[in-house]
Scaffold this motif. Structure first.
Motif, PDB file in Angstrom:
ATOM      1  N   ALA A  75      22.088  -1.596 -67.481  1.00 26.41           N
ATOM      2  CA  ALA A  75      21.531  -2.279 -66.318  1.00 26.41           C
ATOM      3  C   ALA A  75      20.602  -1.330 -65.585  1.00 26.41           C
ATOM      4  N   PRO A  76      19.455  -1.805 -65.107  1.00 31.42           N
ATOM      5  CA  PRO A  76      18.516  -0.921 -64.408  1.00 31.42           C
ATOM      6  C   PRO A  76      19.107  -0.407 -63.111  1.00 31.42           C
ATOM      7  N   ARG A  77      18.734   0.787 -62.732  1.00 30.42           N
ATOM      8  CA  ARG A  77      19.216   1.297 -61.456  1.00 30.42           C
ATOM      9  C   ARG A  77      18.108   2.011 -60.708  1.00 30.42           C
ATOM     10  N   THR A  78      18.288   2.128 -59.415  1.00 24.15           N
ATOM     11  CA  THR A  78      17.316   2.818 -58.583  1.00 24.15           C
ATOM     12  C   THR A  78      17.564   4.321 -58.663  1.00 24.15           C
ATOM     13  N   TYR A  79      16.532   5.072 -59.042  1.00 25.66           N
ATOM     14  CA  TYR A  79      16.627   6.517 -59.061  1.00 25.66           C
ATOM     15  C   TYR A  79      16.211   7.062 -57.705  1.00 25.66           C
ATOM     16  N   THR A  80      16.827   8.145 -57.304  1.00 28.54           N
ATOM     17  CA  THR A  80      16.567   8.698 -55.989  1.00 28.54           C
ATOM     18  C   THR A  80      15.847  10.037 -56.100  1.00 28.54           C
ATOM     19  N   VAL A  81      14.864  10.241 -55.245  1.00 30.29           N
ATOM     20  CA  VAL A  81      14.050  11.450 -55.245  1.00 30.29           C
ATOM     21  C   VAL A  81      14.080  12.070 -53.854  1.00 30.29           C
ATOM     22  N   LEU A  82      14.376  13.365 -53.789  1.00 27.82           N
ATOM     23  CA  LEU A  82      14.245  14.106 -52.537  1.00 27.82           C
ATOM     24  C   LEU A  82      12.947  14.890 -52.611  1.00 27.82           C
ATOM     25  N   LEU A  83      12.016  14.565 -51.749  1.00 28.59           N
ATOM     26  CA  LEU A  83      10.717  15.238 -51.687  1.00 28.59           C
ATOM     27  C   LEU A  83      10.765  16.271 -50.577  1.00 28.59           C
ATOM     28  N   VAL A  84      10.632  17.545 -50.948  1.00 25.31           N
ATOM     29  CA  VAL A  84      10.649  18.642 -49.965  1.00 25.31           C
ATOM     30  C   VAL A  84       9.213  19.129 -49.841  1.00 25.31           C
ATOM     31  N   GLU A  85       8.524  18.659 -48.822  1.00 24.37           N
ATOM     32  CA  GLU A  85       7.074  18.861 -48.694  1.00 24.37           C
ATOM     33  C   GLU A  85       6.693  18.784 -47.221  1.00 24.37           C
ATOM     34  N   ASP A  86       6.002  19.832 -46.715  1.00 25.36           N
ATOM     35  CA  ASP A  86       5.626  19.844 -45.303  1.00 25.36           C
ATOM     36  C   ASP A  86       4.228  19.303 -45.055  1.00 25.36           C
ATOM     37  N   ASP A  87       3.415  19.151 -46.104  1.00 26.67           N
ATOM     38  CA  ASP A  87       2.053  18.655 -45.939  1.00 26.67           C
ATOM     39  C   ASP A  87       2.071  17.126 -45.931  1.00 26.67           C
ATOM     40  N   MET A  88       1.707  16.552 -44.793  1.00 28.47           N
ATOM     41  CA  MET A  88       1.797  15.112 -44.627  1.00 28.47           C
ATOM     42  C   MET A  88       0.922  14.356 -45.622  1.00 28.47           C
ATOM     43  N   ALA A  89      -0.311  14.839 -45.824  1.00 30.29           N
ATOM     44  CA  ALA A  89      -1.230  14.151 -46.724  1.00 30.29           C
ATOM     45  C   ALA A  89      -0.710  14.161 -48.155  1.00 30.29           C
ATOM     46  N   ASP A  90      -0.210  15.310 -48.618  1.00 33.38           N
ATOM     47  CA  ASP A  90       0.331  15.390 -49.966  1.00 33.38           C
ATOM     48  C   ASP A  90       1.583  14.521 -50.100  1.00 33.38           C
ATOM     49  N   ALA A  91       2.419  14.501 -49.067  1.00 35.37           N
ATOM     50  CA  ALA A  91       3.630  13.685 -49.110  1.00 35.37           C
ATOM     51  C   ALA A  91       3.293  12.206 -49.234  1.00 35.37           C
ATOM     52  N   MET A  92       2.284  11.755 -48.481  1.00 31.76           N
ATOM     53  CA  MET A  92       1.861  10.364 -48.575  1.00 31.76           C
ATOM     54  C   MET A  92       1.391  10.028 -49.979  1.00 31.76           C
ATOM     55  N   LEU A  93       0.649  10.953 -50.571  1.00 33.64           N
ATOM     56  CA  LEU A  93       0.104  10.735 -51.909  1.00 33.64           C
ATOM     57  C   LEU A  93       1.214  10.697 -52.957  1.00 33.64           C
ATOM     58  N   ILE A  94       2.166  11.591 -52.849  1.00 35.65           N
ATOM     59  CA  ILE A  94       3.274  11.639 -53.799  1.00 35.65           C
ATOM     60  C   ILE A  94       4.112  10.363 -53.707  1.00 35.65           C
ATOM     61  N   GLU A  95       4.399   9.931 -52.473  1.00 39.07           N
ATOM     62  CA  GLU A  95       5.172   8.708 -52.306  1.00 39.07           C
ATOM     63  C   GLU A  95       4.427   7.510 -52.879  1.00 39.07           C
ATOM     64  N   GLU A  96       3.121   7.481 -52.684  1.00 40.08           N
ATOM     65  CA  GLU A  96       2.324   6.385 -53.232  1.00 40.08           C
ATOM     66  C   GLU A  96       2.390   6.372 -54.749  1.00 40.08           C
ATOM     67  N   ALA A  97       2.278   7.537 -55.366  1.00 37.22           N
ATOM     68  CA  ALA A  97       2.315   7.614 -56.827  1.00 37.22           C
ATOM     69  C   ALA A  97       3.675   7.196 -57.379  1.00 37.22           C
ATOM     70  N   LEU A  98       4.738   7.477 -56.640  1.00 37.11           N
ATOM     71  CA  LEU A  98       6.081   7.155 -57.110  1.00 37.11           C
ATOM     72  C   LEU A  98       6.425   5.681 -56.966  1.00 37.11           C
ATOM     73  N   THR A  99       5.719   4.978 -56.108  1.00 32.62           N
ATOM     74  CA  THR A  99       6.107   3.596 -55.814  1.00 32.62           C
ATOM     75  C   THR A  99       5.049   2.559 -56.163  1.00 32.62           C
ATOM     76  N   GLU A 100       3.827   2.980 -56.525  1.00 32.97           N
ATOM     77  CA  GLU A 100       2.732   2.028 -56.637  1.00 32.97           C
ATOM     78  C   GLU A 100       2.883   1.040 -57.790  1.00 32.97           C
ATOM     79  N   HIS A 101       3.636   1.386 -58.818  1.00 32.92           N
ATOM     80  CA  HIS A 101       3.791   0.487 -59.952  1.00 32.92           C
ATOM     81  C   HIS A 101       5.092  -0.297 -59.887  1.00 32.92           C
ATOM     82  N   GLY A 102       5.668  -0.378 -58.706  1.00 37.17           N
ATOM     83  CA  GLY A 102       6.886  -1.159 -58.552  1.00 37.17           C
ATOM     84  C   GLY A 102       8.125  -0.478 -59.088  1.00 37.17           C
ATOM     85  N   MET A 103       8.033   0.825 -59.353  1.00 37.61           N
ATOM     86  CA  MET A 103       9.198   1.548 -59.838  1.00 37.61           C
ATOM     87  C   MET A 103      10.242   1.609 -58.731  1.00 37.61           C
TER      88      MET A 103
END
Length: 219
Positions: A75-103
């Motif tokens: 059965a599919p499950r939600t994987y969890t990611v802890l992003l440790v990043e102080d740069d707001m712009a990079d954090a936004m980009l990483i979150e976008e890449a992790l979620t943009e395809h509906g993962m």
């Protein structure tokens, strides 16, 4: 939002004013770089210290009742990611890449190593499947956090990917000596950056076999 450069270039002052206005409307350095035809790092160097009004929202970590992808008949499950990043712009980009395809990714962000440790050692939170770690942060940097985590019997089994701007051989060697699972240098090009994050996600959370829940949450 997509910022627009001032007509006719606008000069240094005009460009700075336009960039400041775009940042206040929610644009980050990646969007500014794309609009002005420069890299993400180039935008940061051109307009340092911009005040961004949109902070990447931390997504609550899910319970074990949801799943992410169908693999090996499970059965599919939600994987969890802890992003440790102080740069707001990079954090936004990483979150976008992790979620943009509906993962199905539950993403939690910590600004530095101290905040990450507080989160990881909180008995009320579930242990993440993956930690994406920047090196250069205030208070406790990524090098120090990596050393603590890999020497902590309760946390050492969590895969850690170092994602940083540094390509210095000493940083690479030090990370692997401290048992980082992978070391990735952040590409300057926006598209390459996004593809790099997706490849990390794809390997560690879709291809590699993760620890079973009863082992992942021991401690």
């Amino acid at each position: 939002m997509t910022p627009r450069p001032p007509r006719g270039g606008g000069g240094v002052v005009g460009g700075a004013l336009a960039a400041r206005a775009a940042a206040q409307e929610g644009a980050g350095y990646p969007q500014l770089g794309r609009a002005w035809g420069v890299s993400r790092q180039g935008a940061r160097k051109r307009w340092p210290g911009l005040v961004f009004t949109t902070r990447p929202a931390s997504r609550p970590l899910p319970h074990h009742t949801t799943r992410s992808s169908l693999m090996n008949g499970l059965a599919p499950r939600t994987y969890t990611v802890l992003l440790v990043e102080d740069d707001m712009a990079d954090a936004m980009l990483i979150e976008e890449a992790l979620t943009e395809h509906g993962m199905a990714r539950g993403i939690q962000r910590a600004d530095d190593g101290v905040a990450a440790l507080e989160y990881l050692r909180d008995p009320r939170t579930d242990r993440p499947d993956l930690i994406v770690l920047d090196l250069n942060m205030p208070r406790m940097n990524g090098r120090e956090l990596l050393n603590v985590l890999k020497n902590d019997s309760d946390l050492s089994s969590i895969p850690i990917v170092v994602l940083t701007t540094s390509a210095a051989p000493d940083d690479v060697e030090d990370a692997y000596r401290q048992h980082a699972n992978a070391y990735v240098t952040k590409p300057v090009n926006l598209d390459d950056f996004m593809e790099t994050v997706r490849s990390i996600d794809s390997f560690f959370l879709d291809t590699a076999t993760t620890l079973p829940p009863h082992l992942r949450n021991d401690g």
